[in-house]
Write an enzyme that holds these catalytic residues in place. Structure first.
Site, PDB file in Angstrom:
ATOM      1  N   ARG A   1      -0.941 -48.706 -31.411  1.00  0.00           N
ATOM      2  CA  ARG A   1      -0.713 -49.326 -30.102  1.00  0.00           C
ATOM      3  C   ARG A   1      -1.320 -50.720 -30.139  1.00  0.00           C
ATOM      4  O   ARG A   1      -2.491 -50.869 -30.486  1.00  0.00           O
ATOM      5  CB  ARG A   1      -1.388 -48.489 -29.011  1.00  0.00           C
ATOM      6  CG  ARG A   1      -1.076 -48.955 -27.615  1.00  0.00           C
ATOM      7  CD  ARG A   1      -1.998 -48.314 -26.579  1.00  0.00           C
ATOM      8  NE  ARG A   1      -3.263 -49.025 -26.490  1.00  0.00           N
ATOM      9  CZ  ARG A   1      -4.120 -48.898 -25.470  1.00  0.00           C
ATOM     10  NH1 ARG A   1      -3.864 -48.068 -24.483  1.00  0.00           N
ATOM     11  NH2 ARG A   1      -5.242 -49.581 -25.453  1.00  0.00           N
TER      12      ARG A   1
ATOM     13  N   TYR B   1      -6.474 -55.620 -19.669  1.00  0.00           N
ATOM     14  CA  TYR B   1      -6.576 -54.224 -20.119  1.00  0.00           C
ATOM     15  C   TYR B   1      -6.379 -54.095 -21.627  1.00  0.00           C
ATOM     16  O   TYR B   1      -5.432 -54.635 -22.194  1.00  0.00           O
ATOM     17  CB  TYR B   1      -5.536 -53.325 -19.418  1.00  0.00           C
ATOM     18  CG  TYR B   1      -5.460 -51.990 -20.103  1.00  0.00           C
ATOM     19  CD1 TYR B   1      -6.446 -51.030 -19.884  1.00  0.00           C
ATOM     20  CD2 TYR B   1      -4.485 -51.722 -21.062  1.00  0.00           C
ATOM     21  CE1 TYR B   1      -6.437 -49.831 -20.577  1.00  0.00           C
ATOM     22  CE2 TYR B   1      -4.469 -50.528 -21.751  1.00  0.00           C
ATOM     23  CZ  TYR B   1      -5.450 -49.595 -21.510  1.00  0.00           C
ATOM     24  OH  TYR B   1      -5.458 -48.425 -22.217  1.00  0.00           O
TER      25      TYR B   1
ATOM     26  N   ASP C   1       1.125 -50.440 -24.133  1.00  0.00           N
ATOM     27  CA  ASP C   1       0.746 -49.846 -22.842  1.00  0.00           C
ATOM     28  C   ASP C   1       0.718 -50.934 -21.773  1.00  0.00           C
ATOM     29  O   ASP C   1      -0.080 -51.869 -21.855  1.00  0.00           O
ATOM     30  CB  ASP C   1      -0.640 -49.189 -22.991  1.00  0.00           C
ATOM     31  CG  ASP C   1      -1.009 -48.303 -21.814  1.00  0.00           C
ATOM     32  OD1 ASP C   1      -0.357 -48.403 -20.759  1.00  0.00           O
ATOM     33  OD2 ASP C   1      -1.971 -47.518 -21.957  1.00  0.00           O
TER      34      ASP C   1
ATOM     35  N   HIS D   1       0.129 -50.239 -18.604  1.00  0.00           N
ATOM     36  CA  HIS D   1      -0.924 -49.792 -17.689  1.00  0.00           C
ATOM     37  C   HIS D   1      -0.559 -49.965 -16.214  1.00  0.00           C
ATOM     38  O   HIS D   1      -1.323 -50.533 -15.418  1.00  0.00           O
ATOM     39  CB  HIS D   1      -2.250 -50.477 -18.034  1.00  0.00           C
ATOM     40  CG  HIS D   1      -3.399 -49.514 -18.093  1.00  0.00           C
ATOM     41  ND1 HIS D   1      -4.438 -49.529 -17.192  1.00  0.00           N
ATOM     42  CD2 HIS D   1      -3.666 -48.490 -18.930  1.00  0.00           C
ATOM     43  CE1 HIS D   1      -5.289 -48.553 -17.481  1.00  0.00           C
ATOM     44  NE2 HIS D   1      -4.848 -47.909 -18.539  1.00  0.00           N
TER      45      HIS D   1
ATOM     46  N   GLU E   1       4.572 -47.755 -22.574  1.00  0.00           N
ATOM     47  CA  GLU E   1       3.817 -46.761 -21.803  1.00  0.00           C
ATOM     48  C   GLU E   1       3.487 -47.260 -20.404  1.00  0.00           C
ATOM     49  O   GLU E   1       3.138 -48.424 -20.226  1.00  0.00           O
ATOM     50  CB  GLU E   1       2.523 -46.480 -22.578  1.00  0.00           C
ATOM     51  CG  GLU E   1       1.558 -45.557 -21.879  1.00  0.00           C
ATOM     52  CD  GLU E   1       0.328 -45.293 -22.745  1.00  0.00           C
ATOM     53  OE1 GLU E   1       0.392 -45.486 -23.965  1.00  0.00           O
ATOM     54  OE2 GLU E   1      -0.703 -44.903 -22.174  1.00  0.00           O
TER      55      GLU E   1
ATOM     56  N   GLU F   1      -0.391 -40.138 -18.102  1.00  0.00           N
ATOM     57  CA  GLU F   1      -1.823 -39.900 -18.324  1.00  0.00           C
ATOM     58  C   GLU F   1      -2.577 -39.668 -17.015  1.00  0.00           C
ATOM     59  O   GLU F   1      -3.616 -39.011 -17.025  1.00  0.00           O
ATOM     60  CB  GLU F   1      -2.466 -41.021 -19.152  1.00  0.00           C
ATOM     61  CG  GLU F   1      -2.484 -42.382 -18.484  1.00  0.00           C
ATOM     62  CD  GLU F   1      -3.067 -43.465 -19.380  1.00  0.00           C
ATOM     63  OE1 GLU F   1      -2.663 -43.562 -20.542  1.00  0.00           O
ATOM     64  OE2 GLU F   1      -3.932 -44.216 -18.907  1.00  0.00           O
TER      65      GLU F   1
ATOM     66  N   ARG G   1       2.671 -37.852 -21.337  1.00  0.00           N
ATOM     67  CA  ARG G   1       1.341 -38.225 -21.801  1.00  0.00           C
ATOM     68  C   ARG G   1       0.233 -37.328 -21.250  1.00  0.00           C
ATOM     69  O   ARG G   1      -0.942 -37.663 -21.307  1.00  0.00           O
ATOM     70  CB  ARG G   1       1.063 -39.673 -21.371  1.00  0.00           C
ATOM     71  CG  ARG G   1       2.077 -40.659 -21.893  1.00  0.00           C
ATOM     72  CD  ARG G   1       1.618 -41.295 -23.177  1.00  0.00           C
ATOM     73  NE  ARG G   1       0.356 -41.947 -22.989  1.00  0.00           N
ATOM     74  CZ  ARG G   1      -0.725 -41.709 -23.739  1.00  0.00           C
ATOM     75  NH1 ARG G   1      -0.689 -40.819 -24.711  1.00  0.00           N
ATOM     76  NH2 ARG G   1      -1.837 -42.365 -23.510  1.00  0.00           N
TER      77      ARG G   1
ATOM     78  N   GLU H   1      -2.500 -39.372 -29.191  1.00  0.00           N
ATOM     79  CA  GLU H   1      -3.327 -40.588 -29.156  1.00  0.00           C
ATOM     80  C   GLU H   1      -4.704 -40.293 -29.740  1.00  0.00           C
ATOM     81  O   GLU H   1      -5.280 -39.229 -29.488  1.00  0.00           O
ATOM     82  CB  GLU H   1      -3.476 -41.088 -27.714  1.00  0.00           C
ATOM     83  CG  GLU H   1      -4.246 -42.398 -27.630  1.00  0.00           C
ATOM     84  CD  GLU H   1      -4.383 -42.960 -26.211  1.00  0.00           C
ATOM     85  OE1 GLU H   1      -4.598 -44.168 -26.090  1.00  0.00           O
ATOM     86  OE2 GLU H   1      -4.273 -42.176 -25.246  1.00  0.00           O
TER      87      GLU H   1
ATOM     88  N   TRP I   1      -4.888 -51.360 -11.973  1.00  0.00           N
ATOM     89  CA  TRP I   1      -5.567 -51.526 -13.262  1.00  0.00           C
ATOM     90  C   TRP I   1      -5.020 -50.594 -14.264  1.00  0.00           C
ATOM     91  O   TRP I   1      -4.141 -50.318 -14.754  1.00  0.00           O
ATOM     92  CB  TRP I   1      -7.076 -51.250 -13.173  1.00  0.00           C
ATOM     93  CG  TRP I   1      -7.722 -51.486 -14.533  1.00  0.00           C
ATOM     94  CD1 TRP I   1      -8.035 -52.699 -15.105  1.00  0.00           C
ATOM     95  CD2 TRP I   1      -8.083 -50.499 -15.501  1.00  0.00           C
ATOM     96  NE1 TRP I   1      -8.554 -52.513 -16.364  1.00  0.00           N
ATOM     97  CE2 TRP I   1      -8.597 -51.166 -16.638  1.00  0.00           C
ATOM     98  CE3 TRP I   1      -8.010 -49.093 -15.541  1.00  0.00           C
ATOM     99  CZ2 TRP I   1      -9.046 -50.501 -17.785  1.00  0.00           C
ATOM    100  CZ3 TRP I   1      -8.455 -48.435 -16.672  1.00  0.00           C
ATOM    101  CH2 TRP I   1      -8.970 -49.136 -17.784  1.00  0.00           C
TER     102      TRP I   1
HETATM  103  O1  EZ4 Z   1      -7.093 -46.523 -19.402  1.00  0.00           O
HETATM  104  O2  EZ4 Z   1      -8.355 -43.396 -20.542  1.00  0.00           O
HETATM  105  O3  EZ4 Z   1      -3.498 -44.888 -23.043  1.00  0.00           O
HETATM  106  N1  EZ4 Z   1      -4.649 -44.945 -22.779  1.00  0.00           N
HETATM  107  C1  EZ4 Z   1      -5.140 -45.497 -21.662  1.00  0.00           C
HETATM  108  C2  EZ4 Z   1      -6.617 -45.366 -21.453  1.00  0.00           C
HETATM  109  C3  EZ4 Z   1      -7.011 -45.256 -19.978  1.00  0.00           C
HETATM  110  C4  EZ4 Z   1      -8.358 -44.609 -19.844  1.00  0.00           C
HETATM  111  C5  EZ4 Z   1      -8.747 -44.388 -18.393  1.00  0.00           C
HETATM  112  O4  EZ4 Z   1      -9.907 -43.646 -18.281  1.00  0.00           O
HETATM  113  O5  EZ4 Z   1      -4.400 -46.042 -20.872  1.00  0.00           O
HETATM  114  O6  EZ4 Z   1      -7.249 -46.458 -22.062  1.00  0.00           O
HETATM  115 CO    CO Z   2      -2.355 -45.503 -21.295  1.00  0.00          CO
END
Ligand code: EZ4
Ligand code: CO
Length: 402
Positions: free
Chosen positions: A147, A159, A210, A212, A236, A262, A283, A339, A402
């Protein structure tokens, strides 16, 4: 067999973890991960004050009934705190059941469907050059899937790229760290990142990214299209997880595979996405999905819709969660990827683990149970420290995802 004692252990060997340890009258014990990053004590209290007293005297072999008792019996169903608490208990009960059967957990689930578990790890840089170099290092370590995240010119650490991106929280911050975000700057820069990574490292490596939760559906559709040339393994969390219908629009516009889930905590969070085949990878992970019982059900449901598994496995899921995931990963027919971001050395000392990593693949090991334990005396040396995940604001100050 009867449950005689339930311990809730909160420790912080570099970051906070909540662990459930269940004792039985036959001397067997089991452990489960119940960590919810940034809200750890809420889960510890839910367990200590509400669930643990109800376990004493129960038969630990009745895993399904105990799961239903805590899920339906709460009346106030679902939610990350509730489901992490149930997961901690459920994972510990599967550990006990597999130990009682004298088998590694994957054997109890139906046996291995593969020899080893493909994982992806993280590479990041403050700029493209650094990220390209980081991918090279991960390749040298044997990883087959990586990733890649990059800092955005004109923005402070975003991030996945700052120093704190490794442990996913900040033990030294009394309040959440604040990041700054610009979707337009990000959307222009990320295709350049993957162009550079493909130019430097070729096509014989799986690349993931990702987002996010930060984009709107039409922005995510644009990014998916702009990244098609790079043949990503997945994009992602393109949009905020609440916005499930948004995936219809993204799906219409791009062939970039999509992964999400997630922050989901029950099968209901994933139902629409699976039934309409709007995603390619789910996820969800043992600790946040309600344990082995729930995740196995979600994985089976996913298989009906050609959705493959991809358990969340950042460092804020303890080695116990990873261990339990790996047993499911070795068994599940519709496996995708796992992961793996690795752990600080002191975390692995507190959680002795039977799982192992070799040449980009993980294996849960052959120990009975799920194969991960907690060294309680060592854990005591690392008391809980209040810590938060960051928050994110647009350049004008608007609070963002976030
Ligand atoms: O931000 O697990 O794909 N992994 C992620 C992680 C999440 C954290 C949050 O606690 O997006 O880094
Ligand atoms: Co993630």
């Amino acid at each position: 067999m009867k449950i005689t004692e339930v311990k809730i252990i909160v420790c912080s060997p570099g970051r906070n973890f909540v662990t459930v340890k269940i004792f039985t009258d036959e001397g067997l014990t089991g452990v489960g991960d119940a960590t919810l990053n940034g809200r750890e004590l809420a889960v510890a209290s839910y367990l200590q004050d509400h669930l643990a007293p109800l376990l004493i005297g129960r038969d630990p072999r009745r895993i399904e009934d105990i799961w239903q008792y805590f899920y339906k019996g709460a009346y106030w169903r679902r939610g990350p705190v509730t489901m992490a608490a149930i997961a901690g208990i459920d994972t510990a009960l599967w550990d006990i059941k597999a130990k009682a059967a004298n088998m590694p957990l994957y054997q109890l689930l139906g046996g291995a469907s593969r020899e080893k578990v493909l994982c992806y790890t993280h590479a990041q840089g403050r700029d493209i050059a650094e990220a390209v170099e980081a991918v090279g290092k991960r390749k040298e370590q044997g990883y087959k899937a990586i990733r890649v995240q990059v800092g955005i010119p004109g923005l402070p650490d975003v991030y996945g790229t700052g120093a704190k991106s490794v442990t996913n929280n900040a033990l030294d911050d009394a309040v959440p760290h604040e990041e700054t975000w610009s979707t337009s700057k990000y959307l222009r820069y990320v295709p350049e990142l993957f162009k550079a990574v493909r130019e430097a490292h070729g096509w014989d490596i799986e690349l993931l990214h990702d987002t996010h939760h930060r984009l709107t559906p039409i922005e995510a559709a644009r990014l998916g299209k702009d990244l098609e040339f790079a043949r990503l393994f997945w994009l992602e969390d393109a949009v905020a997880a609440e916005h499930q219908e948004g995936f219809r629009l993204i799906r219409k516009h791009t062939t970039t595979p999509l992964a999400v889930g997630e922050v989901f905590n029950t099968i209901w969070d994933a139902r629409l996405l699976m039934e309409e085949q709007l995603i390619d990878y789910i996820r969800m992970t043992t600790v946040h999905a309600g344990g082995v019982t729930a995740l196995r059900r979600i994985m089976d449901f996913a298989s009906v819709y050609n959705v493959r598994t991809a358990c969340h496995g950042a460092m804020d899921m303890s080695p116990i969660c990873l261990g339990a995931n790996l047993h499911l990963d070795l068994w599940v027919p519709n496996f995708g990827i796992q992961e793996y971001s690795g752990y600080l050395p002191q975390i692995l000392e507190v959680f002795p683990s039977a799982w192992s990593l070799s040449d980009g693949y993980l294996h849960p090991g052959e120990a009975v149970g799920h194969g991960v334990d907690i060294d309680e005396r060592l854990a005591e040396k690392y008391p809980y420290q209040r810590a938060y995940l960051p928050v994110n604001r647009l350049e004008d100050g608007t609070l963002w995802h976030w």
